[in-house]
Each structure stands twice: as structure tokens, then as C-alpha cells.
Design an enzyme around this catalytic site. Structure first.
Site, mmCIF file in Angstrom:
data_model
loop_
_atom_site.group_PDB
_atom_site.id
_atom_site.type_symbol
_atom_site.label_atom_id
_atom_site.label_comp_id
_atom_site.label_asym_id
_atom_site.label_seq_id
_atom_site.Cartn_x
_atom_site.Cartn_y
_atom_site.Cartn_z
ATOM 1 N N ASP A 121 -1.875 8.792 -6.026
ATOM 2 C CA ASP A 121 -0.545 8.178 -5.959
ATOM 3 C C ASP A 121 0.398 8.781 -6.991
ATOM 4 O OD1 ASP A 121 -1.884 6.639 -4.172
ATOM 5 O OD2 ASP A 121 -1.905 4.825 -5.389
ATOM 6 N N GLY A 180 0.812 -1.213 0.000
ATOM 7 C CA GLY A 180 0.000 0.000 0.000
ATOM 8 C C GLY A 180 0.844 1.260 0.000
ATOM 9 N N SER A 208 4.227 1.321 -4.841
ATOM 10 C CA SER A 208 5.407 1.000 -5.639
ATOM 11 C C SER A 208 5.059 1.080 -7.126
ATOM 12 C CB SER A 208 5.940 -0.390 -5.284
ATOM 13 O OG SER A 208 4.919 -1.343 -5.375
HETATM 14 C C1 GLA Z 1 -4.953 3.275 -4.171
HETATM 15 C C2 GLA Z 1 -5.263 4.106 -5.406
HETATM 16 C C3 GLA Z 1 -5.466 5.575 -5.048
HETATM 17 C C4 GLA Z 1 -6.461 5.747 -3.891
HETATM 18 C C5 GLA Z 1 -6.138 4.800 -2.746
HETATM 19 C C6 GLA Z 1 -7.205 4.798 -1.683
HETATM 20 O O1 GLA Z 1 -3.710 3.644 -3.638
HETATM 21 O O2 GLA Z 1 -4.227 4.007 -6.348
HETATM 22 O O3 GLA Z 1 -5.882 6.293 -6.179
HETATM 23 O O4 GLA Z 1 -7.778 5.579 -4.343
HETATM 24 O O5 GLA Z 1 -5.958 3.453 -3.187
HETATM 25 O O6 GLA Z 1 -7.285 6.040 -1.078
#
Ligand code: GLA
Length: 391
Positions: free
Chosen positions: A171, A123, A126
Site C-alpha cells: 500500500d 480496503g 486510506s
Molecule cells: C492490506 C495490507 C497490505 C496487503 C493487503 C493484502 O492492504 O496493508 O500490505 O497485505 O492488505 O494483500
């Protein structure tokens, strides 16, 4: 400790020739604002001191030769002939040049080696780091003139069109825009953003890794997105201006509760409350009220656990344990969910006690070994200039 950069350069020199461009592309944390980005809401991420290092040179032909050092795995294709790979990781590379080619930009192939210290599937994004390193590198090597936001969009479209995850923009955005010692508040609708200093000397960010990975994450992630969209479709019948859950207040949701499926209602309620928490949490940061901010992190976790239902037993155990340990200001699951890490804000003087206690108690309750990472907040994807810098 041997530098990761040095290892990647050495591996590059062993396999290929020429002087490579070296790129560092970080993983990320998110302090608060989970599953809000694809609902056009708010998030508060930061890039961390865990990163992918890529060594890469351009080629005269359209061959792409890629070596994933940590997996000891090779992949080859050409720019004119490539398709989704069962291996998984090459898709993040191919998806990026696919987007660049779709924009009509001219590139040749490349030779590259990459590796790093972002735990995979934990999470910490990467995948966005790999996308960011490839798009940044190709932009540099071939003078494509892509802006920062272009790089972000290329990464997100790679996920949507090549990988098959309908992710939000958080991200990829933080991977490119991050600055050292700051968290970034992003409005995922307008893409307006604001940096908040977060170089607090006496507060540490600690990630606790459940050591469980997220098999369910992709399918359940896409389902959550659909559930939110189906809620919006019903609510829009009562107000044409509603484009996303961003436009819905709790009162409005409550008024039309009876028309919504019970699960959809809970998903929507969570997102609306989480957006409120991000905005209020930013006010806490402005006032320096980390205690209050931390409470919102716990509230976020309970919403993710009970209403959004993306947590896991291991994540819940970690947050429950953390809540009982002195010096813990806030804790919650982080990222898409179903495994991976919790993020914890810890007062520095309690750091040692915290790490010992949480490891012992996790072992006792779940019978799994816990890994933890104390993180610093670092800048976004950039070229590494000079040798042997630690990442
Ligand atoms: C993943 C997704 C993000 C976001 C998160 C949850 O990391 O890539 O866009 O939605 O989950 O907040």
C-alpha cells in the site's frame, strides 16, 4: 461539483494562516496478488482517482495542530509529547513524525487540514494515503532529503510500530511510486518493480463496496501472517535456504504436507498459487489477453474465500453475482478482506447494465445498498500545483 481541493484550502484558511503546501495522496486498487506482500511475493496494484488532499504549513515551535475535515475532528499534540490515540486517525499522522524523529531528522510542528474522497475502511488504503501525505509534506516543508523508498518505509513502520498492523509494503509503495495509466508489478522481496500500461479504453475498473467494514481485519490479518510464518518455519527444517513462502514450490509443500497443520497448509498453498497467478497474469497483460487475466482474478477470489479464509458473505455474493453478468472479465475481493470492496474488470459497453444489475441483485440477496466506484488510474503522492483541480 465543488472541488475537494478548494474545500480543504478554504477550511485551512478559516482555521490557520499562511500559504499552505497542498498535497494529493491517492488510494489504491490491487488487480491481483493479495496477502502475498508480507510473504515476499508479488503484487499488482495501481493508485486511483480517489485521494486525500492535505493543506499544511510549518510552525516555529513543536506544536502539531491537525483537523480532519471529513470527520470534523481536531487533534493537537507536540513533537516532544505524543502518544497513541483512541481516536484512531491521529495515529497515522503521529506515527509518521515519530519515524522521522527516530531517524534523527530535525523538524518543527505544523498546522494542517486534510480530507478527501477515499471511502474509509473499504480496503482502498486510506491509511497509507494519510501516511503518504504527511511524510511527503514534512519532507518538502523541512527539506529532509528523504527518498521515495524512505517515504514508503516510514509509512510501513508507522503501521507496524504505531498503529499495530503488521502490514506488507504494497500500500505504501504504490501510494508513492504509482504512475498514471499503469499498474505496477512489485517484487516484495527485492523491491524491483515494473510498470505495465493499463489505460485500456474499453475496459473499466469498477469497485463494488459491500458497505460492510472490517472489524476483524487487524486481528485476523496478523494471525494470517503468523500462520504463513509458522509454515515457513517447518518447511525450513527441510531446506535451510527457505526464507519465506516465495522460496517454496507447490511440489515441495505437497511433500511435507503431513507435517503441517491443515489450516497452515491451506494458507501456504493459497500464497504459492497466488504468486504464480500474478506472474502469469503479467504475461497476460503483455499479450493483451484480459480475458485470461480476468479468470485469474476469479481464481484468486476462490483461494481467498476457501483457503485463506479472509472473504465475507457479502464479498462472496458480489463475486458470484458478477460472474453471471455479461461483460464481466474478472472479479474478486480486494485488500485485507472481511468487508470492503470487490474489484471488477468490465467491458465498457456493458458498464451501465452491470451497475444496475449488481446493485439490484445485491439489494435483493443481502438487503444492503451497494455503492460502486468507476476508477481511473492516477499518479502517486505529489504536490498539487495550481488551483481547483478535480481529484
Ligand atoms: C492490506 C495490507 C497490505 C496487503 C493487503 C493484502 O492492504 O496493508 O500490505 O497485505 O492488505 O494483500
Amino acid at each position: 461539483m465543488k472541488s475537494i481541493i478548494q474545500n480543504i484550502e478554504n477550511k485551512y484558511n478559516e482555521l490557520f494562516s499562511g500559504k499552505p503546501l497542498i498535497v494529493r495522496s491517492p488510494g489504491r486498487v490491487n488487480l491481483i496478488g493479495e496477502h502475498t506482500d508480507y510473504n515476499e511475493g508479488f503484487v499488482l496494484p495501481a493508485a486511483i482517482d480517489k485521494a486525500i488532499i492535505m493543506a499544511i504549513t510549518p510552525r516555529e515551535d513543536d506544536q502539531c495542530r491537525i483537523y480532519a475535515a471529513d470527520l470534523d475532528d481536531h487533534f493537537e499534540c507536540t513533537l516532544s509529547s505524543f502518544e497513541r490515540s483512541e481516536k484512531g486517525w491521529p495515529n497515522y499522522v503521529m506515527g509518521v513524525f515519530d519515524q522521522i524523529l527516530k531517524r534523527g531528522l530535525k523538524i518543527n510542528g505544523f498546522d494542517c487540514v486534510f480530507g478527501g474522497n477515499i471511502p474509509i475502511g473499504a480496503g482502498l488504503s486510506s491509511s497509507a494515503a494519510l501516511e503518504g501525505s504527511v511524510s511527503f509534506a514534512l519532507n518538502q516543508l523541512y527539506n529532509l532529503g528523504l527518498s521515495k523508498i524512505d517515504l514508503v518505509n516510514i509509512g510501513q513502520k508507522t503501521e507496524h510500530e504505531f498503529v499495530g498492523v503488521k502490514c506488507g509494503i504494497m500500500d505504501q509503495f504504490i501510494n508513492i511510486y504509482a504512475e498514471q495509466k499503469t499498474v505496477l508489478k512489485l517484487d516484495c522481496r527485492s523491491l524491483d518493480y515494473e510498470y505495465f500500461p493499463f489505460g485500456l479504453e474499453n475496459i473499466k475498473i469498477v469497485l463494488c463496496d459491500t458497505q460492510t467494514r472490517r472489524e476483524l481485519a487487524t486481528s485476523e490479518y496478523n494471525i494470517r501472517r503468523q500462520q504463513c510464518e509458522s509454515g515457513v518455519d517447518i518447511l525450513r527444517q527441510h531446506n535451510q535456504d527457505i526464507q519465506s513462502l516465495r522460496d517454496v514450490s507447490l511440489d515441495f509443500l505437497e511433500t511435507y504436507k503431513a507435517e503441517l497443520d491443515e489450516i497452515v497448509y491451506r494458507r501456504c498453498e493459497y500464497v504459492i498459487k497466488e504468486n504464480e497467478r500474478v506472474l502469469a497474469g503479467c504475461q497476460d497483460l503483455k499479450k493483451g489477453d484480459i480475458a485470461s487475466f480476468g479468470k485469474k482474478m476469479f481464481a484468486s477470489h476462490f483461494g481467498l474465500r476457501d483457503d485463506y479464509e479472509v472473504s465475507s458473505p457479502e464479498l462472496d455474493v458480489l463475486v458470484d453475482i458478477a460472474a453471471e453478468i455479461p461483460g464481466v472479465l474478472g472479479a474478486r475481493m480486494m485488500g485485507a478482506g472481511f468487508g470492503g470492496c470487490t474489484i471488477n474488470l468490465i467491458e465498457e459497453e456493458y458498464l451501465n447494465d452491470f451497475t444496475v444489475l449488481i446493485r439490484d441483485m445485491y439489494k435483493e440477496k443481502v438487503n444492503k445498498d451497494l455503492k460502486y466506484y468507476v476508477c481511473s488510474i492516477e499518479a502517486g503522492t505529489s504536490e498539487v500545483v495550481g488551483k481547483f483541480v478535480e481529484v
